[in-house]
Structures are given as C-alpha cells and as structure tokens.
Design a protein around this motif. Structure first.
Motif, PDB file in Angstrom:
ATOM      1  N   GLY A 779       0.796  -1.221   0.000  1.00  0.00           N
ATOM      2  CA  GLY A 779       0.000   0.000   0.000  1.00  0.00           C
ATOM      3  C   GLY A 779       0.823   1.263   0.000  1.00  0.00           C
ATOM      4  O   GLY A 779       0.269   2.360  -0.063  1.00  0.00           O
ATOM      5  N   ILE A 780       2.157   1.141   0.065  1.00  0.00           N
ATOM      6  CA  ILE A 780       3.019   2.315   0.125  1.00  0.00           C
ATOM      7  C   ILE A 780       4.368   1.971  -0.473  1.00  0.00           C
ATOM      8  O   ILE A 780       4.839   0.844  -0.352  1.00  0.00           O
ATOM      9  N   CYS A 781       4.982   2.946  -1.137  1.00  0.00           N
ATOM     10  CA  CYS A 781       6.334   2.810  -1.673  1.00  0.00           C
ATOM     11  C   CYS A 781       7.208   3.834  -0.962  1.00  0.00           C
ATOM     12  O   CYS A 781       6.961   5.037  -1.031  1.00  0.00           O
ATOM     13  N   LYS A 782       8.236   3.352  -0.268  1.00  0.00           N
ATOM     14  CA  LYS A 782       9.081   4.244   0.529  1.00  0.00           C
ATOM     15  C   LYS A 782      10.043   5.070  -0.312  1.00  0.00           C
ATOM     16  O   LYS A 782      10.542   6.089   0.151  1.00  0.00           O
ATOM     17  N   ALA A 964     -11.526 -17.323  -1.379  1.00  0.00           N
ATOM     18  CA  ALA A 964     -11.036 -15.977  -1.125  1.00  0.00           C
ATOM     19  C   ALA A 964     -12.074 -14.958  -1.549  1.00  0.00           C
ATOM     20  O   ALA A 964     -12.851 -15.195  -2.481  1.00  0.00           O
ATOM     21  N   LYS A 965     -12.060 -13.839  -0.861  1.00  0.00           N
ATOM     22  CA  LYS A 965     -12.948 -12.743  -1.222  1.00  0.00           C
ATOM     23  C   LYS A 965     -12.131 -11.676  -1.938  1.00  0.00           C
ATOM     24  O   LYS A 965     -11.180 -11.123  -1.389  1.00  0.00           O
ATOM     25  N   ILE A 966     -12.495 -11.394  -3.172  1.00  0.00           N
ATOM     26  CA  ILE A 966     -11.809 -10.354  -3.950  1.00  0.00           C
ATOM     27  C   ILE A 966     -12.402  -9.009  -3.561  1.00  0.00           C
ATOM     28  O   ILE A 966     -13.600  -8.766  -3.733  1.00  0.00           O
ATOM     29  N   ILE A 967     -11.548  -8.134  -3.035  1.00  0.00           N
ATOM     30  CA  ILE A 967     -12.038  -6.826  -2.607  1.00  0.00           C
ATOM     31  C   ILE A 967     -11.713  -5.734  -3.621  1.00  0.00           C
ATOM     32  O   ILE A 967     -12.303  -4.661  -3.581  1.00  0.00           O
ATOM     33  N   HIS A 968     -10.753  -6.024  -4.531  1.00  0.00           N
ATOM     34  CA  HIS A 968     -10.433  -5.028  -5.547  1.00  0.00           C
ATOM     35  C   HIS A 968      -9.650  -5.679  -6.674  1.00  0.00           C
ATOM     36  O   HIS A 968      -8.935  -6.670  -6.458  1.00  0.00           O
ATOM     37  N   THR A 969      -9.761  -5.136  -7.888  1.00  0.00           N
ATOM     38  CA  THR A 969      -8.998  -5.633  -9.030  1.00  0.00           C
ATOM     39  C   THR A 969      -8.447  -4.457  -9.829  1.00  0.00           C
ATOM     40  O   THR A 969      -9.112  -3.433  -9.986  1.00  0.00           O
ATOM     41  N   LEU A 970      -7.238  -4.618 -10.308  1.00  0.00           N
ATOM     42  CA  LEU A 970      -6.599  -3.669 -11.225  1.00  0.00           C
ATOM     43  C   LEU A 970      -5.754  -4.464 -12.193  1.00  0.00           C
ATOM     44  O   LEU A 970      -4.872  -5.224 -11.772  1.00  0.00           O
ATOM     45  N   GLY A 971      -6.012  -4.284 -13.502  1.00  0.00           N
ATOM     46  CA  GLY A 971      -5.240  -5.041 -14.471  1.00  0.00           C
ATOM     47  C   GLY A 971      -5.389  -6.528 -14.247  1.00  0.00           C
ATOM     48  O   GLY A 971      -6.511  -7.060 -14.186  1.00  0.00           O
ATOM     49  N   ASN A 972      -4.254  -7.207 -14.087  1.00  0.00           N
ATOM     50  CA  ASN A 972      -4.266  -8.657 -13.868  1.00  0.00           C
ATOM     51  C   ASN A 972      -4.081  -9.001 -12.393  1.00  0.00           C
ATOM     52  O   ASN A 972      -3.746 -10.117 -12.061  1.00  0.00           O
ATOM     53  N   THR A 973      -4.303  -8.022 -11.512  1.00  0.00           N
ATOM     54  CA  THR A 973      -4.084  -8.212 -10.081  1.00  0.00           C
ATOM     55  C   THR A 973      -5.395  -8.187  -9.332  1.00  0.00           C
ATOM     56  O   THR A 973      -6.238  -7.314  -9.565  1.00  0.00           O
ATOM     57  N   GLU A1012      -3.532  -0.060   7.075  1.00  0.00           N
ATOM     58  CA  GLU A1012      -3.736   0.978   6.074  1.00  0.00           C
ATOM     59  C   GLU A1012      -3.685   0.449   4.641  1.00  0.00           C
ATOM     60  O   GLU A1012      -3.859   1.226   3.709  1.00  0.00           O
ATOM     61  N   HIS A1013      -3.452  -0.842   4.465  1.00  0.00           N
ATOM     62  CA  HIS A1013      -3.254  -1.381   3.123  1.00  0.00           C
ATOM     63  C   HIS A1013      -4.468  -1.126   2.221  1.00  0.00           C
ATOM     64  O   HIS A1013      -4.345  -0.539   1.136  1.00  0.00           O
ATOM     65  N   LEU A1017      -5.056   1.472  -1.023  1.00  0.00           N
ATOM     66  CA  LEU A1017      -5.482   1.000  -2.335  1.00  0.00           C
ATOM     67  C   LEU A1017      -6.696   1.790  -2.822  1.00  0.00           C
ATOM     68  O   LEU A1017      -6.796   2.149  -4.002  1.00  0.00           O
ATOM     69  N   GLN A1018      -7.630   2.062  -1.913  1.00  0.00           N
ATOM     70  CA  GLN A1018      -8.806   2.835  -2.289  1.00  0.00           C
ATOM     71  C   GLN A1018      -8.428   4.255  -2.684  1.00  0.00           C
ATOM     72  O   GLN A1018      -8.966   4.818  -3.634  1.00  0.00           O
ATOM     73  N   LYS A1019      -7.496   4.840  -1.954  1.00  0.00           N
ATOM     74  CA  LYS A1019      -7.035   6.181  -2.315  1.00  0.00           C
ATOM     75  C   LYS A1019      -6.345   6.165  -3.669  1.00  0.00           C
ATOM     76  O   LYS A1019      -6.471   7.104  -4.453  1.00  0.00           O
ATOM     77  N   LEU A1020      -5.589   5.111  -3.934  1.00  0.00           N
ATOM     78  CA  LEU A1020      -4.911   4.985  -5.218  1.00  0.00           C
ATOM     79  C   LEU A1020      -5.920   5.000  -6.365  1.00  0.00           C
ATOM     80  O   LEU A1020      -5.701   5.620  -7.396  1.00  0.00           O
TER      81      LEU A1020
END
Length: 1234
Positions: A779-782, A964-973, A1012-1013, A1017-1020
C-alpha cells in the motif's frame, strides 16, 4: 601468466585480461586509474562539446564511447558502419577493455585523445594454440563413422569449453604466437578436480585435434616442462609480449621489419617519428610509432580530429586557448578524487601496502579483488588500528569498506590476550535488514579459513522465536539487525560483556528506519564499556553509509572517541561541514538586484565569493553590473584573455581582515583554477546535481569539523551556498529540492510550488511502466523518487484482465488455485469455476493432443509474444515467448524467456523445446491472475519478506484450492481478504475452515498487521471518501486490529505446536455447500411487528474483539436515523425508501455507552460498542432474534476467542446456550442470535 576470463565465443575465440603482470607490463591498477581519469575528463562540461565529437565515424577506428550498460566512457573500435534508428544513428562498437559488443548512439561517441591511448587494450583476444575443431562424419553407404576436421566448433565442444572455464578457480596461459592481434596460447585451468591443460583436454575428449606443424612442435607436452606460464625467452616460435599485441593504433604506426629471435625477440625498440600533414597537424595529432619485433601489421590506421583541427587553425586566440587546455590536460586527468578528512590519513592505495594479513591479501587476490578503492584506501588504515571510523561515500553500502581490516584486527589476537575470558562475541555487525545481513554474513563465509577461526553467526529473530535457546558460545562475529538484537538482549543481558567492535552498516538507513532501537543498543554498549573493570579497555565503533544523517552527529559526539571521519562525496561533506544553504526566489529580471543585496557585506572577516554563471555572456553581464555598483570583482571564462595563473595570483594573495574578493566565472573554469578556500558560493545560474558538487568543492577548506570545531553553531557560518531560483530554473529544481531537504535547509514555499509540476511530469513519464510492486503489496512505496515504476492508476493498462466477467460485476468469494508463489503475500494462479472450469477441459485436450508423437511439431522460427506448447515433467503447458536471445550460430537453437500464461511464472528454455500450438488451444485467454493478500506486512519496517515465511507459505498453499474474497482488481491483479483453505467433509455435510493465510503469516512472527493497506489502495483508485464524522471511528478500529493481532499470533503459535502437519487457526463448521464465510441468508422482515407502530426489524451482523463489538445494520440509503445507547441496551431507528426500521437490542452484557459510536455508510450503519469488561461474548442479545447473526467475514479479527477448538482431527460443537455460533441444521437457513 595468470589471466582472467572476460568473454567466450568458442575455443578459437575468447578474451582474457592479464591478472598477474611481470615488470614492464600494465596491471589492473593502471587500467582502473585510466578508467577513472578518462571518465572524469569526458564527464566534464565544455562550452563546445563539438570539439571532441568526431567529424566522421569510420569502421576500424578507435574512439571513446559511452556504454549505457556500464554507465561509463570506454575505449572502443567501430566494428560496423552507421545504422539509422528512430531518433539517432547507431554504431556497433567493440569495447576493447571489456570485450563487449554494444550499439552506441552517435551523440555518445568522442575522439580518443592520445593521453588515453598510451597503454594497451585490457582485453586480449586468444585462441587455443594449434587446437582445431572436429566433427563426427557418418558414412551411410559404408555404415561407418569417423571423426574428421571441421571448419567451426560444434555446440557440444563450445558448451564443454565454456563450462570448464567458468568452473575454473585459477587460469594461466602460455603465449606461443601472435597472428593478426590474436594470441595463440596453451591454456591451463585449475578446478576442484585438479589442474588441466585445456588444449589437451579437448583433444582427449574428441572435441578437437592438434594441428601438425612443420617444425614438429607436437602437443602441449612438448612445451610444459617446468614452465607453467608465459615465457618469452624459450618459445620455439615467433613471440611477442601480449601487452603489446593489442597496443592501440591511434595514429600511423611503423613496424620494424627486422625480426629477431631468441632473447632479443622479446625486447621492444620504441621509435617516435614526427610527421606533419599538409593541413598543418599540431602536436595534438602527433603520430605514435612503435616498432614491435616479430609482429607485422598489414594496416596503418589514423584518427584525424577534424573539427578540433579547424578550431586550431581558424583563430589564433582560440588556438592559444585550446593549446593551453592541451597543456593542462595531463594535470586535469591526474586530478585526485575528493576526500574530506577529520585527521590526516596515509591512504593504502594498493593491495600490497594494505594493512591486512598476508594470507588474507592472497585470498583477496585469488578472488580477483583489484585492490582497495579510493574510499577503502582511506578507511582500512584506521579500522585496522582499532580506531573509531565514520565513512560516508557512494561506496558506503559495500561491506568491504571494513571487513578485511576488521578481520585482520580480530585474527591478530594479541589485543585480546589481556582481556578476561567472557562469553559473547568480539564483533557485532548491525545491518538495516535481513537481506543486507545475509549478504554480509555470506561475504564473511566466503573467507573459509577465517570463518573457521571466528565462527560468524547470522541471527534474525522474530517475536515468536525463542531467543533464549540460541547458542552463541565461541562465536566471534555476529551479524544481525537492530530489532533482532533487542529481542536477543531480552534473554542475554551479558551479551556486550566481551564485545569490542560494533559496526553500523548503512548507518543512514539504520537511523532512518530504526533510530530509537539503534541508540538503545549504543547505550547498552556504552554502559557495558563503562562497567568493565579491565585495565585495558578495547572498544571500537565503525559507521559506514552513503549519506550523512542528523543522528550521525550524535553518534560521533556521544558514542565515539575522536573518530576518523572519511567523506568522499562533496555534497555530504558540505552537510557535515555545516555549510549554510540558502535559496532565494526571484524573477529572472531581478537576479542582478538580488545578487547585489547578497553581496552587501556586513561581516568583518575576509570574504571570498564565487559567482557561478552558465555562459560567457552571463559572466560578462554580471561582472559589468558589479563594477557599475562599485563592487570590485574578478572575471574569468573560457574566452577570457586573462591567464588563469594571473587570476589565481590575485585570488590567493594575502588579504587583510574585512576584505571582500569576488570572482565571476563559468563552471568550466573551476577545473583549471582548483579553488578550495571560498567562503561563499552564489549560484547565479541554477546548477545541475553534477555541477553542484564541483561548486561546493570550492569551499571545502571552510567546511567545519564537527568533532574539533566548537563554533559550528555560531551566529555566522564559515561557508554559505546561495541559490537564485527563477522561473527558468525548472530543469534541475527537483534535484536541488531533494538536496536542500537532505541538508535540512529552510525551503520557501515557492520551491515546492515550482517543483509540483515537475513531480507530476516525472510521474507521468512512468505512465507506461507497471504499477509499483511495493504499492500493490504493502500500500506504500518508501522510495518513490528513485522507484522506476508507476504510482498512479492508468486505466488503459489497469483494465481487469484474466478475471471472469461475473467476478468483475459482483466481486465476492471465489475459488483460487495458487500455482506460483512470489513471496508470502504475492502469488500467481487461477480462478477456478466450480460449475465448469474451462481451463481444466482445455488442459486435458492439450495433453491428449501432444501424446501423439506426430503432433509434437517443433518451431523453426520463434516469434516474440507468440504462443507455443512446452512439455515440462510430462505435462504440456501453454507458454508465451517474452524475450529472445541472439543465436550463437545459425544451426543452433537460441535461449528464449517464456511465460506460462496459465500459471504466471517465467523460465528460460531452448527454442528447440517449443512446440507448435494449434489455434484452437489459443482461443481461451491466459488464465494466470496475480493475487495479493491484504492487511499484512513484514515486521521491523522491512520491505522484503523473509524467505523463511515465504517458504512456509509456499509449502502451505501451493497447488491447493482456497476460498477468497476479492475486494479489488486492477489489471491482472486481484486483492483478496480473507483467503481461507476450506476442508469439506462430505460424509458429514460439513466444511471446516482449515486456516486463514493472513493468520498463518502472522503466526510465524515474521509478519505484522498492515491496517492501512486497503485504505491506501482505495485512495490509489480514487474511490475512498470518508465523511468527517467517520474519522472519529478510525483510531478505535486500529486499536481493535492491534488487539486482535496479538490474540491471533498467540493462538496460531499454540496451534502449530498442537498439530504440526495441519494447522487450523480458527476452524468454522458450516453445513451443506455453504461458502466459507458462512454469511447467513438474509430474510425479509416486512411482516414483523416488533413495536407499537408498523416497523421492520433490519438484518444485523456483528463481530467482536477483546475490547469492543461491531454491529452492522444492513440498511441501504439510511435517512432520519437515530441511535441511543444505554448500559444494557441499544435503540436504533431509521428510514429508507419509504420504510421504517427499528432495532431494539437488549444486550447480553454491559457496555460503556459514553464511548460507543454510530457511523452511517452507503449500504449500512456501523455501531461500535465498547465492552465494560474485556472478554469474549457468546452472544450479542439476551433474547433470540432471527435477523441477527455473527459476521464470519471478520472472524479472523478475533479468531483466538472463537468457541471452536483448534485442529482438524476432532470437531467439537459450541456449548449449549451458545446457539449463535452453533452450526445450523440442514433445514435451517440462518445463524440465529439468542
């Protein structure tokens, strides 16, 4: 002669470099010095770069080119004429010092100056002497086979030759002849099986044959005798020094035709001939002619610096300037690297003079260690003497800065004899993470002899590991991380009792990620030193890093004893030296006026000011402005008629206190002036990062010494650096902003506003890159500023792929099959359709098809991105080619990088292994999907998962079906939360949740909560919108998660001990074919009459933590809501869609009404009730209500208090009266609350 392998084509063509040289030959240190000088020169800024660009690039000529792979300027010969590409012209070149073929843009080619062509090429082209290829000839008519000569080496011989040389630990060559710049050699290699003559070995294994000579030289046995290296005086054929065989032919060379034999054959007779052409070449293009006996060249080559020559003949003044430059050329390339020292240190620049043990020196030489680097030459002496050292350098992340001298000190042993015998290590190396700790430990283990004496140990501890059971007796060196060490210290109070050496590796990262922990360790070490009753107290602290950190100053003052400071980066030295950095925003038209204000001197000390400009016109303009305002100043630039010596005399002559000296100059003059005593630098033109270091270097004499100078924090700094920021400074503003932030300078808001668009533009450049892996997983890149990947959503790329349409439309629970485990939370696999899995059907058809031998058709031409079949472990897969390496020979297959499109993993295979895949098998889209488990991250601020937990999860989940419960998808993820392994007991019509993957990670002790993960992701994705009244709920939610995690970890640890084969974190029994979340089926409540008015009782789901209960009231579009709390009751009412809802909840136990809250969301109301007493509730309400059920989607938040036992061998039902958790009967439709 010992050689080092550079590149291999076949036994008839390979490149080596001479490793151990004889007197008069060039060694590796000279090549390193040449490389450094050459790169310093070609990186310099010239006002007219065209002077060094060749007018025409010719095949076979020698140039200096910039290699994008090596990131440096290299000598090269042009092997192929110019080719046109999209934005420039490409030329194929051969790097003569690295034996590499590369393509170079025309803008990256420079004229090779004579100063850089004085030593021979490092790469020596060789072939095995009189060793010729053979092949197997089959005579079908006679039915016989025989080995015959061949024109080229076959693949088996090449492969064997390559493997033999790569496995060699030592390599020697004996020169026999030189022909057309190729050295004919007998090659000897030492492997683990012994010493081998490669020439003889290839012949014995029928890969080659010896070519007979007229003088009957025979095989290598005739030449061996007592010789094991190159010997010029006894060669039976014409010979030559290999160092001269590849002498650069920069200009015309004359070769003596008088060939001599015997001992005279190895002598060199230099002879210079000075020739001038009709165009009037000066000494810059003077030919170098050398006579090399016994070596005849057929070609004479010359390089003409045409454009530079035109400059020399066109203008006498310009000719003088350029001639002056040529005269100072040698001084320029001899310029030493920058180093700032707190005390004088005599550097050890060669391995022979380095302060290390002779045995260690020999071992380093065997490992091809080329000698101490510039920074190492200053660090090794004080470390070897046991002194405290702080080293800041671009090389600061290299453990070799301290390991060789530290090992020497530890192995001497004399210093430790007076000390009392104590348990514990002598040396401790603190690394910023497990990955660096493993690297340092691995480096220590490579020195096997010393490892056996010092017994180094790597200690990485998680919260769940038993630190008390670790045995460190007899261990000389411990490599660990701050967090692991603190866990160890909880059980080992006497750990520091014998410690004498503490090393902080990558000290700036340690302080940025774990400053509190590091200072705790330093305090313990300091306290242990103070309490020792030794007559002789030995203690040493070493800190190495790439950047200065504000905590390093405290480290020096409080925990070190007069340390040696070694800083080889100008910018970092300026920060250490307390140079004041000032940024002054202004308009471009106001720069001169602002400069005059800056030069309004009020200080009485001697002030020497340098005003840097970017062009000659700008320098002239600034000088005139200063003169017209009665400010006396000097001026120098490339076209200035004043001699540099004259300017330096005026700058350096003795001035009285209160005198102000101002010099206006351009950047390209600094390299000739060499000024280091300036007190102020004004960046009239905004600098690039490369130029900034050169400018700051001009003040290096006035850098403060933090150790010795007590006036560092005085009113007026000894050195100042002033930046003028205008609207034209956009090019390098972002880099300067980062530097000022690092220097903790005062930064005006204008710079942040100015760089905002630059940051956006930089991010936009990455728009076609993949989404950052750290952003997806944690959820974050340092490190956004240096991360090459994208950090925002690109809808053209991030459209969901390989995910079934029904999952996209209604995200929810799916069955997934992990097949490739990247790390503990990142997997590739498939989404399995329980009703009809199309891929299973397709896989069966593919394997049936390829069972027929006639269908296994190889591929003649491999195309990138095309689909093929591949057999692996008797199973056939669909693969896609993603990268093709060039073929070594036309008849050989090439290596290709492939991707298993239905599994997600990649591999390298031979193109001959690929099979033609019929079109009907390509219709089904690729099935591989990337899965990421949410809300968990590595402990101790790590950015990489420990291999231990990754290996455990790989063993646990690979190849097994999970819900599993999918809560979000982007591209192939696809992000999943939770991901549960469900064990279905068909004979009981029950299902057991065997484990939760997230809980398994937490239970290892190497993972921790990442609340915060999902929010990040939602903010992204721009889909988070938290109302103000919801923010009060956030701290409570985080507290609940933290409390739940401790319970999860303790329960998980217990479950592992109870059942080592199958762990069941919190099993849950469901009936029939219900999904693993056991969400109760909603029932209509329109007929209910629970109040005096006609109201509906809403559907309610709840879950709990140790301290609170969360109640979700399922009402869409809540309006006119009201929630009242009392000690034993909650009354909630609301309206929605013309209907009234009322929930009158009489609670099972007491709550704290004042701390309970209610928050309204889009599709539900969330009520958080704080328990009066901590503990588990067996039910929510006193009385049973069919509309209330337990929410098992959140069972992992309080799984250790679940009434179900842990384990799968024995199933227990909840106690009587706990109906809410009891599995429903086969006829029941919901879970009820009593």
């Amino acid at each position: 002669m010992e050689v080092l392998l550079l590149e291999i084509e076949d036994p008839g063509c390979f490149w080596v470099t001479i490793e151990a040289c004889r007197p008069g030959m060039v060694d590796e240190i000279e090549y390193k010095n040449l490389d450094a000088k050459m790169n310093r020169f070609y990186d310099k800024s010239y006002e007219d770069r065209s002077e060094l660009k060749p007018l025409m690039v010719k095949k076979g000529q020698v140039y200096v080119v910039f290699s994008e792979e090596l990131k440096r300027w290299c000598r090269a010969t042009v092997t192929q004429s110019v080719m046109c590409c999209t934005d420039d012209y490409l030329t194929e070149c051969f790097l003569v010092d690295y034996a590499k073929y590369i393509f170079v843009k025309s803008e990256n080619i420079r004229v090779a100056l004579k100063a850089f062509m004085q030593i021979p090429y490092r790469a020596k082209k060789c072939r095995l002497y009189r060793t010729k290829p053979v092949t197997l000839h089959i005579d079908f008519c006679a039915g016989a086979t025989k080995i015959v000569s061949a024109n080229r080496w076959d693949s088996a011989a090449i492969q064997y030759f390559q493997n033999l040389l790569k496995a060699a630990t030592r390599m020697k060559a004996k020169l026999c002849a030189v022909e057309e710049n190729t050295c004919d050699v007998f090659l000897y290699v030492t492997t683990k099986d012994g010493k081998v003559c490669v020439n003889d070995d290839l012949v014995l294994k029928n890969f080659a044959r010896f070519e007979e000579a007229n003088d009957n030289t025979g095989s290598s046995a005739d030449y061996q005798g007592n010789q094991t290296s190159l010997d010029f005086e006894s060669l039976p054929v014409k010979s030559v020094n290999p160092a001269l065989a590849s002498r650069p032919m920069l200009f015309n060379e004359k070769v003596s035709t008088n060939l001599e034999t015997g001992s005279a054959a190895s002598r060199i007779f230099p002879e210079k001939t000075y020739q001038r052409s009709s165009t009037g070449l000066n000494e810059y293009t003077e030919p170098i002619v050398k006579a090399i006996p016994s070596l005849a060249f057929n070609k004479n080559t010359a390089v003409h610096t045409g454009r530079l020559q035109q400059h020399l003949n066109s203008d006498p003044l310009k000719t003088r300037i350029i001639e002056d430059r040529q005269q100072s050329f040698q001084n320029l390339i001899e310029e030493k690297n920058f180093v700032f020292l707190s005390d004088k240190i005599a550097p050890s620049s060669t391995l022979e003079t380095a302060p290390i043990l002779d045995e260690l020196r020999e071992e380093l030489a065997q490992k091809n260690f080329s000698g101490p680097s510039f920074t190492e030459s200053y660090c090794w002496p004080p470390v070897a003497r046991g002194c405290d050292v702080v080293a800041i350098s671009c090389q600061g992340n290299d453990p070799l800065l301290y390991i060789p001298p530290l090992l020497t000190f530890l192995l001497l042993g004399n210093c430790y004899q007076p000390l009392p015998k104590r348990n514990g290590p002598l040396a401790l190396i603190l690394c910023p993470g497990w990955k660096k700790a493993e690297l340092v430990f691995g480096l220590l283990k490579t020195y096997k002899r010393w490892s056996r004496l010092l017994h180094p140990e790597l200690i990485i501890l998680g919260p769940k590991k038993e630190a008390g059971s670790l045995k460190i007796r007899g261990c000389g060196i411990i490599v660990t991380t701050p967090y692991s060490l603190l866990r160890l210290l909880e059980h080992r109070s006497l750990f520091f009792s014998a410690l004498c050496h503490l090393v902080l590796d990558e000290v700036e990262v340690l302080f940025s990620d774990a400053a509190e922990q590091v200072f705790t360790i330093l305090e313990c070490y300091k306290k242990a030193i103070c309490t020792r009753d030794w007559e002789y107290s030995l203690h040493q602290t070493i800190a190495v890093g790439t950047r200065w950190n504000k905590h390093t100053a405290r480290l020096i003052k409080e925990f070190m004893n007069n340390p040696y400071i070694v800083i080889t980066t100008v910018e970092e030295a300026s920060i250490y030296g307390n140079v004041q950095q000032v940024l002054q925003p202004c308009r471009d038209s106001e720069k001169t006026a602002v400069l005059l204000k800056i030069l309004d001197f009020t200080h009485n000390d001697l002030q020497k000011v340098l005003v840097f400009t970017s062009s000659v016109n700008e320098a002239v303009m600034v000088h005139k402005a200063l003169t017209s305002n009665s400010i006396s100043s000097l001026k120098v630039h490339a076209e200035s008629k004043f001699d540099f010596n004259c300017i330096l005399e005026q700058w350096t002559k003795g001035y009285s206190s209160g005198t102000h000296v101002v010099l206006v100059l351009t950047d390209d003059c600094m390299q000739y002036l060499g000024i280091t005593d300036a007190t102020c630098v004004v960046h009239f033109s905004f600098p690039s990062p490369r130029v900034l270091g050169q400018r700051l270097r001009s003040m290096s004499d006035n850098f403060c010494n933090v150790i010795k100078d007590s006036s560092v924090d005085g009113e007026y700094p000894r050195a100042r650096s002033v930046f003028l920021l205008t609207e034209d400074s956009a090019c390098h503003a972002l880099e300067i902003l980062h530097f000022l932030q690092h220097a903790e300078a005062e930064i005006p808001q204008e710079l942040y506003d100015f760089t905002a668009k630059t940051v956006e533009a930089e991010e936009h450049k990455k728009f076609s890159r993949p989404l950052c892996a750290y952003l997806k997983i944690f959820g974050i890149c340092k490190n956004r500023t240096v991360c090459p990947d994208r950090h925002q959503v690109n809808m053209q790329i991030d459209v969901p792929q390989n995910i079934p349409d029904k999952v996209k439309e209604t995200p929810g629970y799916v069955t997934i099959l992990p097949l490739h485990i990247v790390n503990a939370t990142n997997y590739f696999g498939r989404i399995v359709d329980k009703e009809k899995d199309q891929y299973t059907i397709l896989a069966e058809e593919i394997n049936e098809y390829f069972k027929e031998p006639r269908n296994k058709n190889g591929v003649q031409t491999v195309e990138k991105l095309a689909f093929y079949g591949l057999c692996e472990k008797r199973l056939f897969h669909r693969v896609q080619v993603v990268e093709i390496s060039p073929k070594e020979e036309e008849n050989l297959s090439c290596n290709v990088k492939i991707k298993f499109i239905d599994e997600g993993r990649t591999s390298q295979v031979q193109s001959s292994q690929l099979l033609h895949l019929p079109a009907r098998f390509q219709c089904l889209p690729p099935q591989a999907v990337e899965f990421i488990v949410c809300r968990v991250k590595p402990i101790d601020n790590e950015t990489e998962w420990n291999p231990e937990v990754t290996s455990y999860i790989n063993y646990k989940i690979k190849g097994k079906l999970h819900e599993a419960k999918i809560i979000h998808t982007l591209g192939n993820t696809a992000w999943v939360d939770p991901m549960v392994r469900v064990n279905r007991l068909a004979y009981l019509k029950l299902s057991v949740n065997e484990y939760n993957v997230r809980s398994e990670i937490l239970a290892t002790g190497l993972g921790t909560d990442n609340p915060e993960h999902v929010t990040q992701l939602q903010k992204l994705c721009g889909c988070v919108n938290i109302p103000d009244h919801e923010k009060n709920l956030e701290p409570l939610s985080l507290k609940e998660d933290a409390a739940g995690l401790e319970n999860v970890s303790s329960l998980q640890n217990m479950s592992i001990q109870e059942n080592s084969t199958e762990t069941c974190s919190s099993p849950k029994i469901v009936s029939g074919n219900q999904l693993c979340d056991d969400v109760a089926q909603s029932k209509e409540a329109e007929d209910s009459t629970l109040h005096q008015h006609k109201c509906l009782y809403p559907e309610i789901k709840w879950f709990q933590s140790e301290e609170s209960l969360t109640v979700k009231v399922k009402i869409v579009g809540v309006a006119d809501w009201k929630c009242e709390f009392s000690k034993e009751k909650v009354l909630f009412s609301a309206s929605s869609g013309g209907k009234w809802y009322l929930a009158d909840m009489e609670l099972h136990k007491y709550i704290l009404a004042a701390k309970s809250v209610c928050v309204i969301k889009d599709r539900e109301a969330v009520i958080v009730l704080v328990k009066e007493k901590k503990g588990a509730w067996s039910r929510l309400l006193k009385n049973k209500n069919p509309q209330v059920s337990y929410d098992f989607e959140h069972w992992e938040d309080f799984e250790d208090k679940s009434p179900f036992p842990v384990g799968t061998k024995k199933l227990h039902h909840a106690p009587a009266g706990d109906e809410e958790f009891t599995d429903s009967s086969e006829d029941s439709g919901t879970e009820s609350d009593e």
